[in-house]
Design a protein around this motif. Structure first.
Motif, PDB file in Angstrom:
ATOM      1  N   SER A 117      13.620  14.791  28.504  1.00 55.96           N
ATOM      2  CA  SER A 117      13.414  13.390  28.878  1.00 55.96           C
ATOM      3  C   SER A 117      14.546  12.544  28.282  1.00 55.96           C
ATOM      4  O   SER A 117      15.276  12.989  27.389  1.00 55.96           O
ATOM      5  CB  SER A 117      12.069  12.897  28.337  1.00 55.96           C
ATOM      6  OG  SER A 117      12.120  12.809  26.919  1.00 55.96           O
ATOM      7  N   GLU A 118      14.657  11.322  28.761  1.00 55.08           N
ATOM      8  CA  GLU A 118      15.663  10.406  28.216  1.00 55.08           C
ATOM      9  C   GLU A 118      15.416  10.169  26.725  1.00 55.08           C
ATOM     10  O   GLU A 118      16.354  10.126  25.926  1.00 55.08           O
ATOM     11  CB  GLU A 118      15.639   9.085  28.983  1.00 55.08           C
ATOM     12  CG  GLU A 118      16.749   8.142  28.554  1.00 55.08           C
ATOM     13  CD  GLU A 118      16.746   6.832  29.347  1.00 55.08           C
ATOM     14  OE1 GLU A 118      17.278   5.858  28.811  1.00 55.08           O
ATOM     15  OE2 GLU A 118      16.222   6.805  30.468  1.00 55.08           O
ATOM     16  N   ALA A 119      14.153  10.033  26.331  1.00 51.81           N
ATOM     17  CA  ALA A 119      13.817   9.821  24.920  1.00 51.81           C
ATOM     18  C   ALA A 119      14.224  11.031  24.075  1.00 51.81           C
ATOM     19  O   ALA A 119      14.751  10.866  22.966  1.00 51.81           O
ATOM     20  CB  ALA A 119      12.320   9.543  24.773  1.00 51.81           C
ATOM     21  N   GLU A 120      13.982  12.230  24.581  1.00 49.49           N
ATOM     22  CA  GLU A 120      14.396  13.434  23.840  1.00 49.49           C
ATOM     23  C   GLU A 120      15.914  13.513  23.735  1.00 49.49           C
ATOM     24  O   GLU A 120      16.452  13.849  22.675  1.00 49.49           O
ATOM     25  CB  GLU A 120      13.867  14.694  24.535  1.00 49.49           C
ATOM     26  CG  GLU A 120      12.371  14.878  24.415  1.00 49.49           C
ATOM     27  CD  GLU A 120      11.845  15.992  25.298  1.00 49.49           C
ATOM     28  OE1 GLU A 120      10.864  16.642  24.879  1.00 49.49           O
ATOM     29  OE2 GLU A 120      12.396  16.227  26.405  1.00 49.49           O
ATOM     30  N   ARG A 144      19.914   2.371  21.913  1.00 47.88           N
ATOM     31  CA  ARG A 144      19.224   3.249  22.876  1.00 47.88           C
ATOM     32  C   ARG A 144      18.042   3.937  22.207  1.00 47.88           C
ATOM     33  O   ARG A 144      16.980   4.096  22.823  1.00 47.88           O
ATOM     34  CB  ARG A 144      20.195   4.288  23.437  1.00 47.88           C
ATOM     35  CG  ARG A 144      21.136   3.699  24.472  1.00 47.88           C
ATOM     36  CD  ARG A 144      21.945   4.746  25.219  1.00 47.88           C
ATOM     37  NE  ARG A 144      22.914   5.380  24.350  1.00 47.88           N
ATOM     38  CZ  ARG A 144      23.001   6.690  24.136  1.00 47.88           C
ATOM     39  NH1 ARG A 144      22.184   7.519  24.733  1.00 47.88           N
ATOM     40  NH2 ARG A 144      23.926   7.175  23.339  1.00 47.88           N
ATOM     41  N   LEU A 145      18.191   4.323  20.962  1.00 50.30           N
ATOM     42  CA  LEU A 145      17.091   4.944  20.212  1.00 50.30           C
ATOM     43  C   LEU A 145      15.922   3.966  20.090  1.00 50.30           C
ATOM     44  O   LEU A 145      14.761   4.338  20.301  1.00 50.30           O
ATOM     45  CB  LEU A 145      17.613   5.363  18.828  1.00 50.30           C
ATOM     46  CG  LEU A 145      16.782   6.294  18.000  1.00 50.30           C
ATOM     47  CD1 LEU A 145      16.695   7.671  18.650  1.00 50.30           C
ATOM     48  CD2 LEU A 145      17.377   6.427  16.605  1.00 50.30           C
ATOM     49  N   GLN A 146      16.233   2.708  19.815  1.00 54.04           N
ATOM     50  CA  GLN A 146      15.194   1.690  19.654  1.00 54.04           C
ATOM     51  C   GLN A 146      14.441   1.394  20.951  1.00 54.04           C
ATOM     52  O   GLN A 146      13.327   0.896  20.904  1.00 54.04           O
ATOM     53  CB  GLN A 146      15.797   0.394  19.103  1.00 54.04           C
ATOM     54  CG  GLN A 146      16.188   0.532  17.648  1.00 54.04           C
ATOM     55  CD  GLN A 146      16.817  -0.728  17.105  1.00 54.04           C
ATOM     56  OE1 GLN A 146      17.763  -1.262  17.693  1.00 54.04           O
ATOM     57  NE2 GLN A 146      16.285  -1.210  15.986  1.00 54.04           N
ATOM     58  N   ARG A 147      15.015   1.731  22.078  1.00 54.40           N
ATOM     59  CA  ARG A 147      14.306   1.540  23.351  1.00 54.40           C
ATOM     60  C   ARG A 147      13.155   2.545  23.507  1.00 54.40           C
ATOM     61  O   ARG A 147      12.248   2.321  24.304  1.00 54.40           O
ATOM     62  CB  ARG A 147      15.267   1.666  24.526  1.00 54.40           C
ATOM     63  CG  ARG A 147      16.155   0.457  24.698  1.00 54.40           C
ATOM     64  CD  ARG A 147      16.834   0.441  26.044  1.00 54.40           C
ATOM     65  NE  ARG A 147      17.858   1.461  26.174  1.00 54.40           N
ATOM     66  CZ  ARG A 147      19.164   1.251  26.070  1.00 54.40           C
ATOM     67  NH1 ARG A 147      19.622   0.045  25.850  1.00 54.40           N
ATOM     68  NH2 ARG A 147      20.016   2.231  26.213  1.00 54.40           N
ATOM     69  N   HIS A 148      13.214   3.630  22.756  1.00 48.55           N
ATOM     70  CA  HIS A 148      12.213   4.689  22.895  1.00 48.55           C
ATOM     71  C   HIS A 148      11.285   4.835  21.687  1.00 48.55           C
ATOM     72  O   HIS A 148      10.196   5.404  21.817  1.00 48.55           O
ATOM     73  CB  HIS A 148      12.907   6.034  23.142  1.00 48.55           C
ATOM     74  CG  HIS A 148      13.691   6.055  24.398  1.00 48.55           C
ATOM     75  ND1 HIS A 148      13.113   6.240  25.634  1.00 48.55           N
ATOM     76  CD2 HIS A 148      15.017   5.879  24.629  1.00 48.55           C
ATOM     77  CE1 HIS A 148      14.038   6.198  26.566  1.00 48.55           C
ATOM     78  NE2 HIS A 148      15.207   5.978  25.987  1.00 48.55           N
ATOM     79  N   TYR A 149      11.727   4.362  20.534  1.00 47.99           N
ATOM     80  CA  TYR A 149      10.971   4.612  19.300  1.00 47.99           C
ATOM     81  C   TYR A 149      10.891   3.333  18.469  1.00 47.99           C
ATOM     82  O   TYR A 149      11.849   2.565  18.397  1.00 47.99           O
ATOM     83  CB  TYR A 149      11.649   5.708  18.470  1.00 47.99           C
ATOM     84  CG  TYR A 149      11.837   6.999  19.243  1.00 47.99           C
ATOM     85  CD1 TYR A 149      10.764   7.866  19.446  1.00 47.99           C
ATOM     86  CD2 TYR A 149      13.071   7.340  19.785  1.00 47.99           C
ATOM     87  CE1 TYR A 149      10.929   9.051  20.165  1.00 47.99           C
ATOM     88  CE2 TYR A 149      13.248   8.516  20.504  1.00 47.99           C
ATOM     89  CZ  TYR A 149      12.173   9.360  20.693  1.00 47.99           C
ATOM     90  OH  TYR A 149      12.331  10.517  21.410  1.00 47.99           O
TER      91      TYR A 149
END
Length: 184
Positions: A117-120, A144-149
């Motif tokens: 996935s994009e998050a992974e 980009r990391l903050q968009r998922h976590y």
């Protein structure tokens, strides 16, 4: 463990303090043998005790549902650091969590693999940036990391990656071999 493969011999379990012998005996009952890295950590008992607590905090007590991602990130970091033992252990963990063999094998090409996935992908890219000491975690990657976590998950993920870097570099320096946990 094969003699001569590691750079120094593992500790003799009988020379360990009682609490560490108990830990190694618990591992033997669970896994069939003490976990190889612990036989080297035991050369400095306070380090083994601290490593055991850190491992429990990062692997067993984590509360953010990162189990599968943790296994993938740890396997990726272990591969980057050339740690045979950790690659084996984390592939086995991922497999037990239901990650397919194809996905585990695709970690070396996660950026282009449709299995992630994009998050992974962003978490694995973050792990690569932390692991590659000549790189920096730039603001764009962090955004980009903050968009998922959320912030707490990022802090936990960062500690997981940092600990895996320390562990896999320790094991690689001594050439601690795989224990054969992962069977395809």
């Amino acid at each position: 463990m094969q003699d001569g493969k590691t750079r120094i011999p593992p500790v003799d379990v009988e020379t360990c303090p009682d609490d560490l012998r108990e830990t190694l005996e618990e591992q033997r009952k669970l896994w069939g043998a003490p976990l190889y890295p612990y036989l080297f950590y035991a050369r400095h008992p306070p380090y083994l005790r601290a490593a055991k607590k850190m491992w429990a905090a990062l692997q067993e007590e984590a509360a953010r549902g990162l189990d599968t991602l943790r296994a993938l990130v740890n396997r990726r970091v272990a591969w980057s650091n050339g740690c045979e033992y950790c690659q084996d252990a984390h592939a086995a963990k991922a497999s037990r969590l239901g990650v397919s063999t194809d996905k585990i094998d695709a970690l070396n090409d996660y950026a282009r693999s449709p299995l992630f996935s994009e998050a992974e992908r962003v978490a694995l890219e973050y792990a690569d940036a932390i692991t590659e000491t000549r790189c920096d975690v730039d603001d764009e990657l962090f955004a980009r990391l903050q968009r998922h976590y959320d912030d707490d998950t990022i802090a936990e993920l960062t500690m997981i990656i940092a600990w895996q870097n320390a562990s896999s570099r320790f094991n690689h320096a001594f050439r601690i071999p795989s224990q054969g946990f992962w069977t395809r």
